[in-house]
Design an enzyme around this catalytic site. Structure first.
Site, PDB file in Angstrom:
ATOM      1  N   CYS A   1       0.835  -1.200   0.000  1.00 48.21           N
ATOM      2  CA  CYS A   1       0.000   0.000   0.000  1.00 48.21           C
ATOM      3  C   CYS A   1       0.870   1.250   0.000  1.00 48.21           C
ATOM      4  O   CYS A   1       1.477   1.551  -1.013  1.00 48.21           O
ATOM      5  CB  CYS A   1      -0.995  -0.045   1.159  1.00 48.21           C
TER       6      CYS A   1
ATOM      7  N   HIS B   1      -3.656  -4.939   0.508  1.00 44.16           N
ATOM      8  CA  HIS B   1      -3.098  -5.470   1.765  1.00 44.16           C
ATOM      9  C   HIS B   1      -3.158  -7.000   1.802  1.00 44.16           C
ATOM     10  O   HIS B   1      -4.105  -7.568   2.338  1.00 44.16           O
ATOM     11  CB  HIS B   1      -3.881  -4.917   2.958  1.00 44.16           C
TER      12      HIS B   1
ATOM     13  N   GLU C   1      -1.590  -8.973   3.614  1.00 49.09           N
ATOM     14  CA  GLU C   1      -1.396  -9.529   4.966  1.00 49.09           C
ATOM     15  C   GLU C   1      -2.711  -9.959   5.610  1.00 49.09           C
ATOM     16  O   GLU C   1      -2.717 -10.788   6.513  1.00 49.09           O
ATOM     17  CB  GLU C   1      -0.656  -8.530   5.869  1.00 49.09           C
TER      18      GLU C   1
END
Ligand code: GLN
Length: 542
Positions: A381, A507, A509
């Protein structure tokens, strides 16, 4: 009939209610039960989207774009429970809905009160998670028993068992049993008081989970059982784990947690299958590589601010059987002391997401260091946006290139707001949130990692790559490896001539699990292992 488990906490905050709830959820799922998880947060913010990562840690984003509490990250990492905007409620959201109803005249002239109007609204929220396809819902109540803000929630969960039947509800209370060095004893009094407070409200916990540094003796448990009005087998010890949070479910099983729940709620459950989890712990305990990854962010000192990133790195470590030493590096320290000094010797550099100008130049220095030294780089990001700005300045010669978020007057806004966003002023109004499709070029490194070209990942950002500069970047050697399906938004950038340099606007993650590492994190750690081994070969040759 869906069964409900309520998890409350007492004595102190930060006891790990989220982890305990997620661990219980995982155990129930591994017994073949269909699970849903839900978090109720007593704070007044409507959602954590507006809260500082310093105060509240990361904002966890769901597929549907909800900005939620980071405990929902534990739920998604430990379980397969489907989460959506009904999975996280705050006091702010509950009151907002009550007040809107009042303004619409829906209360027909009644005086609107905490009981029953607010508690009814909370009960409606509890019910939303109990869809017919679910056997058990775990509702975690944030905060600590005794907090003023928690009271309506506790009152609502008390009433709830009268509505759906006592036999369908189970109350689990998490407490702390501290060890006092001076007395060389574990102290049970805070637990007694905390349970006392719950009982005053009218909730008798069925199971107590006691967080402790030292093992509880049978006598300790008998004492807690007696004073808290709970059978001794329902006093469960949860000792601190210094190795990994993924040990928590194992320790709960050892103390009979899953069996107790199944019996008390009369659930039709299968046998517990923990093979995958055992394999995970075995891999964690027996690493074959050891590497160092620098995470260069502006909240470096705050562990929870990049929670999912640290977890996803660990998952990739499990995947490769690599022990990952994470160096949390403050981007302002890079500005002060230089990248050379802080980043020499690391095997990979990750620049995570973030907002605001502070520390940006340090992040750009970290990107430059990774790019020019051939160190594996992963930009997430804001990290991708920094990679773009760095490339513009140092490779394309576009002086003072920047994101217009950080420099309104930059001559080269290589990252900027889209035209249609510019007139919206409400915070959050311009944010691109939630799962969005991305198309990857088949010849990209990213596609090789995913083993696919059509992917979906979660977003949380306002600014985008500025398409005016596309040609210049391509001519300069940057590859746009992924875009929105219509090609209009840049989602993934890569440097084909670098060992591993990938930046993503989304994102990844948020979608990594301990037993299923995210493909890009796995790719990044694979590259870091190669970087480490190459360094060793060089050292051996000298
Ligand atoms: N501040 C940047 C934006 O709004 C990046 C956001 C992020 O990293 N989550 O686009």
């Amino acid at each position: 009939m869906t069964k409900h488990i309520f998890v409350t906490g007492g004595v102190v905050s930060s006891l790990g209610k989220g982890l305990t709830s997620a661990s219980i959820g995982m155990l129930l799922e591994q017994r073949g039960l269909r699970l849903r998880m839900q978090k109720l947060d007593p704070y007044i913010n409507v959602d954590p989207g507006t809260m500082s990562p310093y105060q509240h840690g990361e904002v966890y984003v769901l597929d549907d774009g909800s900005e939620t509490d980071l405990d929902l990250g534990h739920y998604e990492r430990f379980t397969d429970s489907v989460l959506n905007r009904d999975s996280n409620y705050t006091t702010g959201q509950i009151y907002l809905s009550v007040i809107e109803k009042e303004r619409r005249g829906e209360y027909l002239g009644q005086t609107v009160q905490v009981i029953p109007h607010v508690t009814n609204e909370i009960k409606a929220a509890l019910n939303k998670a109990a869809t017919p396809d679910v056997d058990v819902v775990i509702h975690e109540i944030g905060g600590t028993v005794g907090d003023i803000e928690s009271q309506p929630f506790l009152e609502a969960i008390r009433q709830f068992s009268l509505d759906v039947g006592k036999e369908n509800c189970l109350y689990i209370h998490l407490t702390l049993v501290p060890y006092l060095k001076a007395a060389a004893e574990l102290k049970t009094k805070p637990t007694q008081h905390s349970v006392g407070q719950l009982r005053q409200i009218g909730i008798q916990p069925d199971i107590l989970v006691c967080r402790t540094e030292r093992s509880l003796s049978r006598d300790d448990r008998a004492k807690i059982a007696l004073f808290c009005n709970i059978p001794i087998e329902a006093v469960i010890e949860e000792k601190d784990k210094d190795f990994s949070v993924y040990e928590v479910p194992m320790s709960l099983v050892e103390h009979g947690m899953d069996e107790l729940i199944v019996r008390k709620l009369q659930l039709k459950a299968g046998a517990l299958n923990l093979d995958r989890w055992r394999d995970l712990l075995h891999r964690l305990r027996n690493p074959q590589h050891e590497i160092t990854i620098a995470v260069v962010g502006k909240y470096a000192e705050h562990r929870d601010a990049y929670k999912s990133i640290y977890e996803a790195l660990d998952h990739a470590g499990v995947h490769h059987r690599a022990q990952i030493r994470i160096q949390r590096i403050h981007s302002e320290a890079v500005e002060r002391d230089g990248a050379e000094r802080l980043l020499s010797g690391v095997n990979g550099i990750l620049v995570p997401g973030g907002f605001g100008e502070r520390g940006i130049e340090g992040k750009l220095d970290a990107v430059e260091f990774a790019r020019t030294r051939g160190i594996p780089f992963f930009g997430i990001c804001l990290g991708m946006q920094c990679a773009v700005a760095e490339f513009a300045r140092n490779q394309l010669g576009l002086e003072r290139a920047n994101s217009s978020e950080f420099d309104k007057d930059t001559p080269h806004p290589v990252i900027c707001l889209l035209d249609e966003q510019k007139t919206i002023t409400d915070k959050g109004g311009t944010m691109r949130l939630g799962a969005q499709p991305t198309r990857l070029s088949p010849d990209s490194k990213a596609a090789a990692c995913y083993g696919a070209t059509d992917i979906s990942e979660r977003h949380r950002h306002r600014y985008e790559f500025n398409n005016v500069y596309r040609q210049q970047f391509v001519a300069g050697g940057m590859r746009f490896a992924g875009t929105s399906p219509d090609g209009s938004l840049i989602e993934v950038v890569e440097l084909p001539d670098h060992p591993w340099f990938i930046g993503v606007q989304y994102h990844p993650e948020f979608k990594s699990q301990p037993t299923k590492a995210h493909p890009l994190f796995a790719g990044f750690i694979g590259a870091a292992i190669r970087h480490h081994n190459a360094g060793q070969d060089k050292a051996a040759a000298q």
